[in-house]
Motif scaffolding. Structure first.
Motif, PDB file in Angstrom:
ATOM      1  N   ASP A 139     -92.131   6.305  71.452  1.00  0.00           N
ATOM      2  CA  ASP A 139     -92.623   7.622  71.844  1.00  0.00           C
ATOM      3  C   ASP A 139     -91.489   8.637  71.813  1.00  0.00           C
ATOM      4  OD1 ASP A 139     -95.472   7.167  72.807  1.00  0.00           O
ATOM      5  OD2 ASP A 139     -94.404   5.647  73.969  1.00  0.00           O
ATOM      6  N   ILE A 140     -91.791   9.833  71.248  1.00  0.00           N
ATOM      7  CA  ILE A 140     -90.794  10.901  71.249  1.00  0.00           C
ATOM      8  C   ILE A 140     -91.337  12.198  71.847  1.00  0.00           C
ATOM      9  CG2 ILE A 140     -89.429   9.991  69.328  1.00  0.00           C
ATOM     10  CD1 ILE A 140     -90.793  12.229  67.577  1.00  0.00           C
ATOM     11  N   GLY A 141     -92.588  12.232  72.235  1.00  0.00           N
ATOM     12  CA  GLY A 141     -93.156  13.431  72.824  1.00  0.00           C
ATOM     13  C   GLY A 141     -94.663  13.388  72.801  1.00  0.00           C
ATOM     14  N   SER A 178    -108.741  18.637  70.485  1.00  0.00           N
ATOM     15  CA  SER A 178    -108.073  17.332  70.440  1.00  0.00           C
ATOM     16  C   SER A 178    -107.570  16.929  71.825  1.00  0.00           C
ATOM     17  CB  SER A 178    -106.883  17.408  69.476  1.00  0.00           C
ATOM     18  OG  SER A 178    -106.074  16.262  69.579  1.00  0.00           O
ATOM     19  N   PRO A 179    -107.580  15.630  72.103  1.00  0.00           N
ATOM     20  CA  PRO A 179    -106.905  15.176  73.319  1.00  0.00           C
ATOM     21  C   PRO A 179    -105.393  15.325  73.136  1.00  0.00           C
ATOM     22  CG  PRO A 179    -107.636  13.298  72.014  1.00  0.00           C
ATOM     23  CD  PRO A 179    -108.162  14.529  71.337  1.00  0.00           C
ATOM     24  N   VAL A 180    -104.656  15.255  74.215  1.00  0.00           N
ATOM     25  CA  VAL A 180    -103.196  15.237  74.117  1.00  0.00           C
ATOM     26  C   VAL A 180    -102.808  13.861  73.578  1.00  0.00           C
ATOM     27  CG1 VAL A 180    -101.024  15.358  75.385  1.00  0.00           C
ATOM     28  CG2 VAL A 180    -102.906  16.905  75.973  1.00  0.00           C
ATOM     29  N   LEU A 181    -102.027  13.878  72.507  1.00  0.00           N
ATOM     30  CA  LEU A 181    -101.652  12.652  71.814  1.00  0.00           C
ATOM     31  C   LEU A 181    -100.183  12.324  72.046  1.00  0.00           C
ATOM     32  CD1 LEU A 181    -103.387  13.510  68.421  1.00  0.00           C
ATOM     33  CD2 LEU A 181    -104.324  12.170  70.322  1.00  0.00           C
ATOM     34  N   SER A 182     -99.873  11.034  72.038  1.00  0.00           N
ATOM     35  CA  SER A 182     -98.477  10.588  72.061  1.00  0.00           C
ATOM     36  C   SER A 182     -97.955  10.611  70.639  1.00  0.00           C
ATOM     37  CB  SER A 182     -98.371   9.156  72.616  1.00  0.00           C
ATOM     38  OG  SER A 182     -98.741   9.131  73.963  1.00  0.00           O
ATOM     39  N   VAL A 183     -96.772  11.191  70.453  1.00  0.00           N
ATOM     40  CA  VAL A 183     -96.133  11.227  69.140  1.00  0.00           C
ATOM     41  C   VAL A 183     -95.134  10.072  69.106  1.00  0.00           C
ATOM     42  CG1 VAL A 183     -94.789  12.593  67.509  1.00  0.00           C
ATOM     43  CG2 VAL A 183     -96.402  13.733  69.058  1.00  0.00           C
ATOM     44  N   MET A 184     -95.230   9.275  68.045  1.00  0.00           N
ATOM     45  CA  MET A 184     -94.384   8.090  67.896  1.00  0.00           C
ATOM     46  C   MET A 184     -93.663   8.154  66.572  1.00  0.00           C
ATOM     47  SD  MET A 184     -97.049   5.214  69.388  1.00  0.00           S
ATOM     48  CE  MET A 184     -95.789   4.099  70.041  1.00  0.00           C
ATOM     49  N   ILE A 185     -92.521   7.457  66.491  1.00  0.00           N
ATOM     50  CA  ILE A 185     -91.733   7.458  65.263  1.00  0.00           C
ATOM     51  C   ILE A 185     -90.997   6.135  65.117  1.00  0.00           C
ATOM     52  CG2 ILE A 185     -89.593   8.437  66.213  1.00  0.00           C
ATOM     53  CD1 ILE A 185     -89.669  10.348  63.667  1.00  0.00           C
ATOM     54  N   ARG A 186     -90.682   5.788  63.891  1.00  0.00           N
ATOM     55  CA  ARG A 186     -89.846   4.615  63.602  1.00  0.00           C
ATOM     56  C   ARG A 186     -89.183   4.821  62.261  1.00  0.00           C
ATOM     57  NH1 ARG A 186     -93.031  -0.529  61.104  1.00  0.00           N
ATOM     58  NH2 ARG A 186     -91.529  -0.276  59.454  1.00  0.00           N
ATOM     59  N   ALA A 187     -88.142   4.050  62.025  1.00  0.00           N
ATOM     60  CA  ALA A 187     -87.497   4.076  60.718  1.00  0.00           C
ATOM     61  C   ALA A 187     -88.440   3.449  59.705  1.00  0.00           C
ATOM     62  CB  ALA A 187     -86.175   3.311  60.762  1.00  0.00           C
ATOM     63  N   ASN A 188     -88.415   3.957  58.496  1.00  0.00           N
ATOM     64  CA  ASN A 188     -89.243   3.408  57.414  1.00  0.00           C
ATOM     65  C   ASN A 188     -88.382   2.433  56.629  1.00  0.00           C
ATOM     66  OD1 ASN A 188     -91.212   2.873  55.540  1.00  0.00           O
ATOM     67  ND2 ASN A 188     -90.936   4.781  54.423  1.00  0.00           N
ATOM     68  N   ASP A 189     -88.278   1.243  57.162  1.00  0.00           N
ATOM     69  CA  ASP A 189     -87.468   0.215  56.482  1.00  0.00           C
ATOM     70  C   ASP A 189     -88.245  -1.037  56.219  1.00  0.00           C
ATOM     71  OD1 ASP A 189     -87.672  -0.655  59.150  1.00  0.00           O
ATOM     72  OD2 ASP A 189     -85.577  -0.267  59.576  1.00  0.00           O
ATOM     73  N   CYS A 214     -93.906  18.413  71.973  1.00  0.00           N
ATOM     74  CA  CYS A 214     -93.160  18.769  73.181  1.00  0.00           C
ATOM     75  C   CYS A 214     -92.662  17.485  73.828  1.00  0.00           C
ATOM     76  CB  CYS A 214     -94.069  19.535  74.130  1.00  0.00           C
ATOM     77  SG  CYS A 214     -93.220  20.152  75.568  1.00  0.00           S
ATOM     78  N   PRO A 215     -91.366  17.365  74.054  1.00  0.00           N
ATOM     79  CA  PRO A 215     -90.312  18.294  73.668  1.00  0.00           C
ATOM     80  C   PRO A 215     -90.081  18.252  72.155  1.00  0.00           C
ATOM     81  CG  PRO A 215     -89.320  16.302  74.558  1.00  0.00           C
ATOM     82  CD  PRO A 215     -90.825  16.154  74.705  1.00  0.00           C
ATOM     83  N   ALA A 216     -89.417  19.279  71.652  1.00  0.00           N
ATOM     84  CA  ALA A 216     -89.131  19.345  70.216  1.00  0.00           C
ATOM     85  C   ALA A 216     -88.344  18.095  69.795  1.00  0.00           C
ATOM     86  CB  ALA A 216     -88.335  20.605  69.894  1.00  0.00           C
ATOM     87  N   PRO A 217     -88.694  17.515  68.651  1.00  0.00           N
ATOM     88  CA  PRO A 217     -87.976  16.322  68.196  1.00  0.00           C
ATOM     89  C   PRO A 217     -86.528  16.662  67.822  1.00  0.00           C
ATOM     90  CG  PRO A 217     -89.528  17.047  66.536  1.00  0.00           C
ATOM     91  CD  PRO A 217     -89.745  17.917  67.728  1.00  0.00           C
ATOM     92  N   THR A 218     -85.675  15.669  67.910  1.00  0.00           N
ATOM     93  CA  THR A 218     -84.273  15.888  67.563  1.00  0.00           C
ATOM     94  C   THR A 218     -84.127  16.061  66.057  1.00  0.00           C
ATOM     95  OG1 THR A 218     -83.782  13.546  67.236  1.00  0.00           O
ATOM     96  CG2 THR A 218     -83.526  14.411  69.483  1.00  0.00           C
ATOM     97  N   LEU A 227     -96.401   9.199  63.713  1.00  0.00           N
ATOM     98  CA  LEU A 227     -97.849   9.228  63.897  1.00  0.00           C
ATOM     99  C   LEU A 227     -98.150   9.751  65.285  1.00  0.00           C
ATOM    100  CD1 LEU A 227     -98.619   6.641  65.915  1.00  0.00           C
ATOM    101  CD2 LEU A 227     -98.190   5.368  63.830  1.00  0.00           C
ATOM    102  N   MET A 228     -99.387  10.143  65.477  1.00  0.00           N
ATOM    103  CA  MET A 228     -99.873  10.558  66.787  1.00  0.00           C
ATOM    104  C   MET A 228    -101.010   9.632  67.170  1.00  0.00           C
ATOM    105  SD  MET A 228     -99.948  14.692  66.499  1.00  0.00           S
ATOM    106  CE  MET A 228     -98.544  15.597  65.862  1.00  0.00           C
TER     107      MET A 228
END
Length: 179
Positions: free
Chosen positions: A158-160, A168-179, A88-92, A136-137
């Motif tokens: 962070d994306i949500g 589970s605790p509320v986790l931060s969802v993170m993302i990055r390019a795999n380069d 939440c919110p839904a990822p793009t 990852l979370m």
């Protein structure tokens, strides 16, 4: 960062030969939290078995003098995967239109923290993959926020948020390019 003694990084695509080492390291890494239901070794073992059976499973473990000192593992997630549905919110669509790598767990024994071992495991794991994004979370309270900050320094954003299970605790969802 201090210089770590030599480590041997090993990659596994099944749990058959590595499950015991993963649980052994996990138990020490999460020792202060093992009394909480979501962090109990049995709960981890159940998650590990489920993740190990998921598509694209890969684990990288670091060994020093033949003993496991750290690990990271993940698997491929597709559009519609429950991983994406719980954010939440839904990822793009930018992040979900192609398969992504979800890093499900990672940790380094306390004596090996600050040595660069975690980053070496992370980078070795990503080097095995072709997915355009890795996600990852993280518990934002882990290490008094230091773990979250570490992932930011590695290029994650962070994306949500997500709560994968009621325990589970509320986790931060993170993302990055795999380069």
């Amino acid at each position: 960062m201090t210089t770590a003694p030599a480590i041997d990084l090993r990659t596994f695509t099944t749990l058959d030969d590595v499950r015991g080492d993963l649980i052994d390291v996990y138990a020490e890494v999460r020792a202060p939290l093992l009394h909480l239901p979501n962090y109990a070794v049995t709960a981890f073992g159940d998650r590990l078995d489920r993740h190990g059976a998921d598509p694209g499973f890969v684990a990288v473990l670091a060994y020093a003098k033949g003993h496991p000192v750290g690990y990271g593992y993940g698997n491929t997630i597709e559009r519609g995967d429950r991983y994406w549905q719980r954010i939440c919110p839904a990822p793009t669509e930018k992040y979900t239109e192609s398969p992504a790598l979800a890093l499900k767990e990672g940790g380094v024994r306390p004596a090996w923290r600050g040595t660069g071992t975690a980053r070496r495991i992370h980078d070795a794991l990503l080097a095995t993959r072709e997915e355009p994004y890795v996600t990852l979370m993280v518990n934002p309270a882990a290490g008094d926020g230091k773990v979250h900050a570490l992932y930011r320094s590695w290029g994650y954003k962070d994306i949500g948020s997500s709560q994968p299970s009621p325990a589970s605790p509320v986790l931060s969802v993170m993302i990055r390019a795999n380069d």
